[in-house]
Motif scaffolding. Structure first.
Motif, PDB file in Angstrom:
ATOM      1  N   ASP A 160       0.809  -1.277   0.020  1.00 43.33           N
ATOM      2  CA  ASP A 160       0.085  -0.022  -0.066  1.00 43.33           C
ATOM      3  C   ASP A 160       0.748   1.303   0.005  1.00 43.33           C
ATOM      4  O   ASP A 160       0.650   2.335  -0.794  1.00 43.33           O
ATOM      5  CB  ASP A 160      -0.936   0.161   1.128  1.00 43.33           C
ATOM      6  CG  ASP A 160      -1.965  -1.106   1.206  1.00 43.33           C
ATOM      7  OD1 ASP A 160      -2.337  -1.694  -0.032  1.00 43.33           O
ATOM      8  OD2 ASP A 160      -2.441  -1.467   2.259  1.00 43.33           O
ATOM      9  N   LEU A 214       2.278   1.642  -3.395  1.00 45.10           N
ATOM     10  CA  LEU A 214       1.567   2.016  -4.391  1.00 45.10           C
ATOM     11  C   LEU A 214       1.076   3.557  -3.994  1.00 45.10           C
ATOM     12  O   LEU A 214       1.021   4.725  -5.088  1.00 45.10           O
ATOM     13  CB  LEU A 214       0.169   1.347  -4.176  1.00 45.10           C
ATOM     14  CG  LEU A 214       0.176  -0.082  -4.636  1.00 45.10           C
ATOM     15  CD1 LEU A 214      -1.160  -0.833  -4.406  1.00 45.10           C
ATOM     16  CD2 LEU A 214       0.529  -0.108  -6.266  1.00 45.10           C
ATOM     17  N   GLU A 215       0.819   3.884  -2.735  1.00 44.70           N
ATOM     18  CA  GLU A 215       0.827   5.293  -2.425  1.00 44.70           C
ATOM     19  C   GLU A 215       1.801   6.379  -2.928  1.00 44.70           C
ATOM     20  O   GLU A 215       1.685   7.379  -3.512  1.00 44.70           O
ATOM     21  CB  GLU A 215       0.662   5.407  -1.063  1.00 44.70           C
ATOM     22  CG  GLU A 215       0.108   7.054  -0.496  1.00 44.70           C
ATOM     23  CD  GLU A 215      -1.326   7.434  -1.035  1.00 44.70           C
ATOM     24  OE1 GLU A 215      -1.614   8.384  -1.092  1.00 44.70           O
ATOM     25  OE2 GLU A 215      -2.207   6.615  -1.368  1.00 44.70           O
ATOM     26  N   GLY A 237       3.905   5.605  -5.516  1.00 44.76           N
ATOM     27  CA  GLY A 237       3.753   5.690  -6.801  1.00 44.76           C
ATOM     28  C   GLY A 237       2.775   6.463  -7.417  1.00 44.76           C
ATOM     29  O   GLY A 237       3.042   7.456  -8.310  1.00 44.76           O
ATOM     30  N   ARG A 238       1.425   6.574  -6.657  1.00 47.73           N
ATOM     31  CA  ARG A 238       0.459   7.541  -6.954  1.00 47.73           C
ATOM     32  C   ARG A 238       0.830   9.013  -6.662  1.00 47.73           C
ATOM     33  O   ARG A 238       0.686   9.825  -7.602  1.00 47.73           O
ATOM     34  CB  ARG A 238      -0.929   7.207  -6.149  1.00 47.73           C
ATOM     35  CG  ARG A 238      -2.158   8.179  -6.609  1.00 47.73           C
ATOM     36  CD  ARG A 238      -3.363   7.711  -5.868  1.00 47.73           C
ATOM     37  NE  ARG A 238      -2.971   7.931  -4.437  1.00 47.73           N
ATOM     38  CZ  ARG A 238      -3.204   9.165  -3.925  1.00 47.73           C
ATOM     39  NH1 ARG A 238      -3.519  10.138  -4.802  1.00 47.73           N
ATOM     40  NH2 ARG A 238      -2.806   9.464  -2.441  1.00 47.73           N
ATOM     41  N   ASP A 280       3.465  10.001  -9.234  1.00 46.02           N
ATOM     42  CA  ASP A 280       2.657  10.178 -10.547  1.00 46.02           C
ATOM     43  C   ASP A 280       1.954  11.643 -10.438  1.00 46.02           C
ATOM     44  O   ASP A 280       2.041  12.357 -11.615  1.00 46.02           O
ATOM     45  CB  ASP A 280       1.847   9.078 -10.951  1.00 46.02           C
ATOM     46  CG  ASP A 280       2.460   7.620 -11.340  1.00 46.02           C
ATOM     47  OD1 ASP A 280       3.864   7.726 -11.619  1.00 46.02           O
ATOM     48  OD2 ASP A 280       1.700   6.782 -11.226  1.00 46.02           O
ATOM     49  N   GLU A 281       1.206  11.775  -9.341  1.00 41.44           N
ATOM     50  CA  GLU A 281       0.801  13.146  -9.345  1.00 41.44           C
ATOM     51  C   GLU A 281       1.806  14.263  -9.401  1.00 41.44           C
ATOM     52  O   GLU A 281       1.380  15.271 -10.014  1.00 41.44           O
ATOM     53  CB  GLU A 281      -0.081  13.131  -8.049  1.00 41.44           C
ATOM     54  CG  GLU A 281      -1.392  12.463  -8.204  1.00 41.44           C
ATOM     55  CD  GLU A 281      -2.201  12.343  -6.784  1.00 41.44           C
ATOM     56  OE1 GLU A 281      -1.563  12.939  -5.706  1.00 41.44           O
ATOM     57  OE2 GLU A 281      -3.374  11.745  -6.794  1.00 41.44           O
ATOM     58  N   GLU A 323       2.846  14.663 -12.713  1.00 46.03           N
ATOM     59  CA  GLU A 323       1.894  15.480 -13.612  1.00 46.03           C
ATOM     60  C   GLU A 323       1.628  16.931 -13.126  1.00 46.03           C
ATOM     61  O   GLU A 323       1.383  17.955 -14.300  1.00 46.03           O
ATOM     62  CB  GLU A 323       0.386  14.667 -13.251  1.00 46.03           C
ATOM     63  CG  GLU A 323      -0.686  15.478 -13.982  1.00 46.03           C
ATOM     64  CD  GLU A 323      -2.215  14.449 -13.896  1.00 46.03           C
ATOM     65  OE1 GLU A 323      -3.124  14.734 -14.348  1.00 46.03           O
ATOM     66  OE2 GLU A 323      -2.119  13.590 -12.909  1.00 46.03           O
TER      67      GLU A 323
END
Length: 234
Positions: free
Chosen positions: A167, A170-171, A173-174, A177-178, A181
Motif C-alpha cells: 500500500d 502504491l501510494e 507511486g501515485r 505520478d501526481e 503530472e
C-alpha cells in the motif's frame, strides 16, 4: 462347717478369677483392632486357650477336694464343686480368649499391614509418576500449541507488513505520478506564459515599428511641407 467350706470355695474362686483377670490384662495389651478379631480361626483360639490354661497358676483339684471333704462335704459333693469350679474357669477362660490373639497372628496381621502399606505406597508413587507424566505431556502439548500460534501470528504479521508495504509503495507511486503530472502542468503553464510573453513582445515591437514608421512619415511630411513653404516663400 458349711460356712468354712463356702469361704474356702469363695477364696479359691477369687484367687482363680484374679489369676485369670491378671492373665487377661497382660494379654489384652497385645489385642488387635476389633476389625480383625473376626478373622481368627478356631484352631488358633484353641491353641491360645491351651496356652492361657498352661500360663495360669496350678490348681490342685485333689487337694481342694480333700479340703472340702475335711470340711464336711461328701466325695460326690466335693467332686461336683470341683467340676463346677473347673467349668467356671473354662468358661471364663473361653470368654477371655475370644478377644485375644496369638503373637503369630499379631505378627501376621502386622506383616499384612506392612504389605498393604507398601502396596499403597507403591500405588501412590505410581499415581504420582502418572500425574507427573500427564503434566509433562500437557506441558509439551501446550508448548507445541503456543509454538504453532507464534508461527501463525508471525506469518500474519509478515502478511500484514507486506500488505502495508505494498500500500505504501502504491501510494508513493501515485504521489510520484501526481507530482510528475503537476510538474508537467507547471511546465506547460510556464511555456504558455513564455510564449504569450514572446507574442506580446513581438506585438510591442510591431507597434513600436509602426509608431516609428508613422513618426518618420509625419516628420517627412512635415519636412516636405516646411521645405515647400520655404520654397514658396523664396
Amino acid at each position: 462347717m458349711s460356712i468354712n467350706a463356702n469361704k474356702l470355695l469363695l477364696s479359691h474362686s477369687r484367687a482363680s478369677w484374679r489369676s485369670i483377670k491378671n492373665s487377661s490384662i497382660v494379654t489384652q495389651r497385645q489385642r488387635l483392632s476389633p476389625l480383625h478379631t473376626n478373622a481368627i480361626q478356631r484352631s488358633a483360639e484353641s491353641v491360645q486357650h491351651q496356652r492361657i490354661r498352661q500360663a495360669m497358676p496350678y490348681f490342685d483339684a485333689e487337694r481342694f477336694a480333700r479340703l472340702l471333704e475335711r470340711e464336711g462335704f461328701s466325695a460326690g459333693q466335693a467332686r461336683a464343686v470341683i467340676n463346677s469350679l473347673d467349668d467356671v474357669v473354662d468358661e471364663s477362660t473361653t470368654i477371655v480368649t475370644t478377644d485375644l490373639v496369638s503373637k503369630a497372628d499379631q505378627e501376621q496381621t502386622i506383616k499384612q499391614y506392612k504389605d498393604d502399606f507398601s502396596r499403597l505406597k507403591a500405588e501412590i508413587q505410581q499415581m504420582e509418576r502418572r500425574d507427573v507424566d500427564e503434566v509433562k505431556t500437557a506441558n509439551e502439548r501446550l508448548k507445541s500449541e503456543i509454538e504453532k500460534l507464534r508461527k501463525s501470528l508471525q506469518q500474519e504479521i509478515t502478511r500484514s507488513q507486506a500488505g502495508v508495504r505494498l500500500d505504501l509503495n502504491l501510494e508513493k507511486g501515485r504521489i510520484r505520478d501526481e507530482t510528475i503530472e503537476q510538474h508537467e502542468k507547471l511546465r506547460k503553464t510556464d511555456d504558455k506564459i513564455e510564449s504569450e510573453i514572446l507574442a506580446l513582445k513581438k506585438q510591442m515591437e510591431g507597434i513600436k515599428l509602426q509608431i516609428l514608421q508613422y513618426m518618420i512619415g509625419t516628420i517627412t511630411a512635415g519636412g516636405t511641407l516646411v521645405l515647400g513653404y520655404i520654397h514658396f516663400l523664396s
